[in-house]
Design an enzyme around this catalytic site. Structure first.
Site, PDB file in Angstrom:
ATOM      1  N   HIS A  32      -9.339   5.639   9.574  1.00  0.00           N
ATOM      2  CA  HIS A  32      -9.317   5.010  11.007  1.00  0.00           C
ATOM      3  C   HIS A  32     -10.539   4.341  11.307  1.00  0.00           C
ATOM      4  O   HIS A  32     -11.030   4.407  12.550  1.00  0.00           O
ATOM      5  CB  HIS A  32      -8.890   6.216  11.939  1.00  0.00           C
ATOM      6  CG  HIS A  32      -7.461   6.436  11.762  1.00  0.00           C
ATOM      7  ND1 HIS A  32      -6.312   5.916  12.407  1.00  0.00           N
ATOM      8  CD2 HIS A  32      -6.856   7.721  11.065  1.00  0.00           C
ATOM      9  CE1 HIS A  32      -5.391   6.502  12.090  1.00  0.00           C
ATOM     10  NE2 HIS A  32      -5.709   7.507  11.545  1.00  0.00           N
ATOM     11  N   THR A  33     -11.274   3.905  10.407  1.00  0.00           N
ATOM     12  CA  THR A  33     -12.577   3.263  10.804  1.00  0.00           C
ATOM     13  C   THR A  33     -12.378   1.888  10.678  1.00  0.00           C
ATOM     14  O   THR A  33     -13.245   0.872  11.291  1.00  0.00           O
ATOM     15  CB  THR A  33     -13.651   3.622   9.614  1.00  0.00           C
ATOM     16  OG1 THR A  33     -12.899   3.346   8.328  1.00  0.00           O
ATOM     17  CG2 THR A  33     -14.189   5.036   9.655  1.00  0.00           C
ATOM     18  N   SER A  65      13.294  -7.538 -11.129  1.00  0.00           N
ATOM     19  CA  SER A  65      12.517  -6.166 -10.780  1.00  0.00           C
ATOM     20  C   SER A  65      13.408  -5.149 -11.852  1.00  0.00           C
ATOM     21  O   SER A  65      14.356  -4.772 -11.675  1.00  0.00           O
ATOM     22  CB  SER A  65      12.884  -5.646  -9.168  1.00  0.00           C
ATOM     23  OG  SER A  65      12.596  -4.472  -9.350  1.00  0.00           O
ATOM     24  N   SER A 124       1.798   0.424  -3.263  1.00  0.00           N
ATOM     25  CA  SER A 124       2.766  -0.111  -3.992  1.00  0.00           C
ATOM     26  C   SER A 124       3.034  -1.806  -3.742  1.00  0.00           C
ATOM     27  O   SER A 124       3.111  -2.486  -4.686  1.00  0.00           O
ATOM     28  CB  SER A 124       4.133   0.581  -4.353  1.00  0.00           C
ATOM     29  OG  SER A 124       5.018   0.347  -3.356  1.00  0.00           O
ATOM     30  N   GLU A 157       2.336  -9.502   4.087  1.00  0.00           N
ATOM     31  CA  GLU A 157       2.914  -8.447   4.820  1.00  0.00           C
ATOM     32  C   GLU A 157       3.077  -8.693   6.050  1.00  0.00           C
ATOM     33  O   GLU A 157       4.262  -8.285   6.597  1.00  0.00           O
ATOM     34  CB  GLU A 157       1.987  -7.224   4.554  1.00  0.00           C
ATOM     35  CG  GLU A 157       1.462  -6.666   3.169  1.00  0.00           C
ATOM     36  CD  GLU A 157       2.345  -5.428   2.932  1.00  0.00           C
ATOM     37  OE1 GLU A 157       2.887  -4.723   3.717  1.00  0.00           O
ATOM     38  OE2 GLU A 157       1.930  -4.914   1.616  1.00  0.00           O
ATOM     39  N   ASP A 169      -5.916  -2.663   1.454  1.00  0.00           N
ATOM     40  CA  ASP A 169      -5.244  -2.076   0.226  1.00  0.00           C
ATOM     41  C   ASP A 169      -5.180  -3.493  -0.694  1.00  0.00           C
ATOM     42  O   ASP A 169      -5.376  -3.253  -2.005  1.00  0.00           O
ATOM     43  CB  ASP A 169      -3.665  -2.098   0.617  1.00  0.00           C
ATOM     44  CG  ASP A 169      -3.626  -0.744   1.566  1.00  0.00           C
ATOM     45  OD1 ASP A 169      -4.512  -0.248   1.760  1.00  0.00           O
ATOM     46  OD2 ASP A 169      -2.299  -0.490   2.033  1.00  0.00           O
TER      47      ASP A 169
HETATM   48  P1  ADP Z   1       3.536   1.673  -0.045  1.00  0.00           P
HETATM   49  O1  ADP Z   1       2.868   2.259   0.881  1.00  0.00           O
HETATM   50  O2  ADP Z   1       3.792   1.859  -1.341  1.00  0.00           O
HETATM   51  O3  ADP Z   1       3.027   0.222  -0.374  1.00  0.00           O
HETATM   52  P2  ADP Z   1       5.556   0.038   1.142  1.00  0.00           P
HETATM   53  O4  ADP Z   1       6.974   0.255   2.236  1.00  0.00           O
HETATM   54  O5  ADP Z   1       4.625  -0.833   2.146  1.00  0.00           O
HETATM   55  O6  ADP Z   1       5.005   1.288   0.648  1.00  0.00           O
HETATM   56  O7  ADP Z   1       5.989  -1.053   0.071  1.00  0.00           O
HETATM   57  C1  ADP Z   1       7.051  -0.644  -0.716  1.00  0.00           C
HETATM   58  C2  ADP Z   1       7.918  -1.753  -0.990  1.00  0.00           C
HETATM   59  O8  ADP Z   1       7.489  -2.456  -1.941  1.00  0.00           O
HETATM   60  C3  ADP Z   1       9.395  -1.362  -1.813  1.00  0.00           C
HETATM   61  O9  ADP Z   1      10.338  -0.929  -0.844  1.00  0.00           O
HETATM   62  C4  ADP Z   1       9.491  -2.515  -2.632  1.00  0.00           C
HETATM   63  O10 ADP Z   1      10.212  -3.579  -1.720  1.00  0.00           O
HETATM   64  C5  ADP Z   1       8.308  -3.109  -2.941  1.00  0.00           C
HETATM   65  N1  ADP Z   1       7.954  -2.293  -4.519  1.00  0.00           N
HETATM   66  C6  ADP Z   1       6.953  -1.712  -4.758  1.00  0.00           C
HETATM   67  N2  ADP Z   1       6.887  -1.088  -5.827  1.00  0.00           N
HETATM   68  C7  ADP Z   1       7.988  -1.938  -6.390  1.00  0.00           C
HETATM   69  C8  ADP Z   1       8.468  -1.744  -7.628  1.00  0.00           C
HETATM   70  N3  ADP Z   1       7.859  -1.054  -8.894  1.00  0.00           N
HETATM   71  N4  ADP Z   1       9.648  -2.699  -7.929  1.00  0.00           N
HETATM   72  C9  ADP Z   1      10.227  -3.339  -6.909  1.00  0.00           C
HETATM   73  N5  ADP Z   1       9.721  -3.474  -5.560  1.00  0.00           N
HETATM   74  C10 ADP Z   1       8.456  -2.744  -5.562  1.00  0.00           C
HETATM   75 MG    MG Z   2       2.566  -0.936   1.574  1.00  0.00          MG
END
Ligand code: ADP
Ligand code: MG
Length: 382
Positions: A32-33, A65, A124, A157, A169
């Site tokens: 939160h910084t 994917s 992710s 995003e 991130d």
């Molecule tokens: P996070 O906090 O992990 O970033 P998010 O909701 O922002 O969570 O992002 C997750 C989304 O990113 C998933 O719903 C998918 O659409 C995409 N994603 C992440 N990892 C993968 C993967 N290994 N294969 C396909 N899509 C992925």
């Molecule tokens: Mg995310």
């Protein structure tokens, strides 16, 4: 993972591609910084995304994917946006590159997979964006600098996935370096690497597997408190306070009577958290992981009792860490659920994990997920 992706790629596209990888991230301290103009302190981790990619002489992207066993094709125009949410990250990266560089992209085939747990707080999505941003920049010789690659992920995003995130991130996922954490000044965007070699310790995340609904409205209220305190400071002798980053505890003390108890505690947390990041950086330069751990506990206390963004599940995990003699533990991320990040001595690791899983399950009916992490490289060609 690489073999699996390669196999899928070959069988689907009947050709060979080039591999790129990127990483998820942790944030050791500095929560939160960011929106207060302060510091965050992330690092890339040994869980990430791997992308196999090759040009296909068409004007389309054909993407597979591996993890979701899902295949999508799309073009590069705004109206070609795919509906599958995973594919929108790739489409968004393409669009953001085109916005910056013009029509420089050509059709490509790709298969990819990752091992960053989805939605667990290790980003992710940033791993996915930065893998493709890095790969496309390299393949098409675009000479986009690394900071801009991170921004391409962030804009993806914002503009294609409906998530108004900061830059941390994507920054960590692109700039991450093995054995280093990166202090990012969220106002000037200056950054500096600090050594992170916790010999004799391990870093492990415990995922509480809860996400409380309050998060977004609480977040807005916290931001309002911070802005309010800055405004009162500006009106009472400190005209230069743009963000809480510019304030110290003496200044906060001097306006104590003019703000609510709640706003006082919110601001206290942010001011002290910014100082804690600096303390941790100094400690790391002398390999002093005990001080790092102490700061992590103080952050947890602040997030729980002052900023009030923890929840009982996370407090419970933090208490167990303390009881087990874990060096440092705190909630990681925005709060109201998600993970704790723990710095644990090797010899305590097994007992801590066993105890945390057992007691958490007894109380909440399910085990936390356990994710050991090692600070590793960010986006790269393999
Ligand atoms: P996070 O906090 O992990 O970033 P998010 O909701 O922002 O969570 O992002 C997750 C989304 O990113 C998933 O719903 C998918 O659409 C995409 N994603 C992440 N990892 C993968 C993967 N290994 N294969 C396909 N899509 C992925
Ligand atoms: Mg995310």
């Amino acid at each position: 993972m690489k073999e699996r992706i390669e196999e899928c790629f070959k069988s689907r596209f009947a050709t060979e591609g080039v591999f790129y990888a990127s990483a998820g991230r942790i944030n050791l301290i500095g929560e939160h910084t960011d929106y207060n103009g302060g510091f965050v302190f992330p690092g890339a981790i040994d869980k990430g995304m791997m992308v196999d990619i090759a040009l296909n002489s068409t004007d389309k992207v054909r993407a597979y994917s591996v993890d979701l066993d899902s295949y999508v094709e799309f073009g590069f125009n705004e109206e070609d946006a795919p509906s599958e949410s995973w594919a929108r990250y790739i489409f968004g990266v393409c669009r953001e590159i085109i916005k910056r560089c013009g029509n420089v992209l050509k059709g490509f085939d790709t298969a990819f997979a990752g091992d960053v747990p989805l939605g667990a707080g290790m980003s992710s999505s940033a791993a996915l964006e930065s893998a493709f941003a890095f790969a496309l920049n390299d393949i098409f010789n675009l000479s986009i600098d690394k900071f801009e690659l991170a921004k391409i992920g962030q804009s993806t995003e914002h503009n294609y996935c409906g998530v108004k995130c900061g830059i941390m991130d994507q920054f960590a996922s692109v700039f991450g370096k093995e054995g280093n954490l990166i202090r990012l000044d969220c106002r000037s965007m200056e950054y500096k690497y600090f050594p992170f070699h916790p010999q004799g310790y391990r870093l492990v995340l415990l995922d509480s597997v809860v996400k409380h609904e309050l998060a977004s409205s609480a977040y807005n209220k916290r931001r309002e408190s911070c802005e309010n305190v800055c405004r009162v400071m500006r009106e009472n002798g400190y005209p230069r306070v743009e963000f809480l980053r510019d304030a110290d505890m003496a200044m906060l003390g001097s306006i104590r009577e003019k703000i609510s108890d709640e706003d006082y505690l919110r601001a206290k947390y942010v001011i002290e958290e910014t100082e804690r990041v600096l303390t941790v950086c100094e400690a790391l330069e002398r390999d002093d992981y005990e001080t790092v751990g102490k700061m992590m506990y103080l952050t947890h206390y602040g997030m729980s009792k002052e900023y009030e963004v923890s929840c009982q599940e996370l407090d419970f995990l933090n208490d167990i860490a303390k009881e087990c003699g874990v060096t440092g533990s705190r909630v990681m991320g925005g709060g109201f659920g998600g993970c704790t990040i723990n710095l644990v001595k090797d010899e305590l690791y097994d007992t801590f994990i066993e105890k945390a899983c057992r007691l958490y399950k007894e109380k909440y009916g399910r085990s936390p997920k356990v994710y050991p992490v090692v600070i590793s490289n960010g986006a790269r060609k393999l």
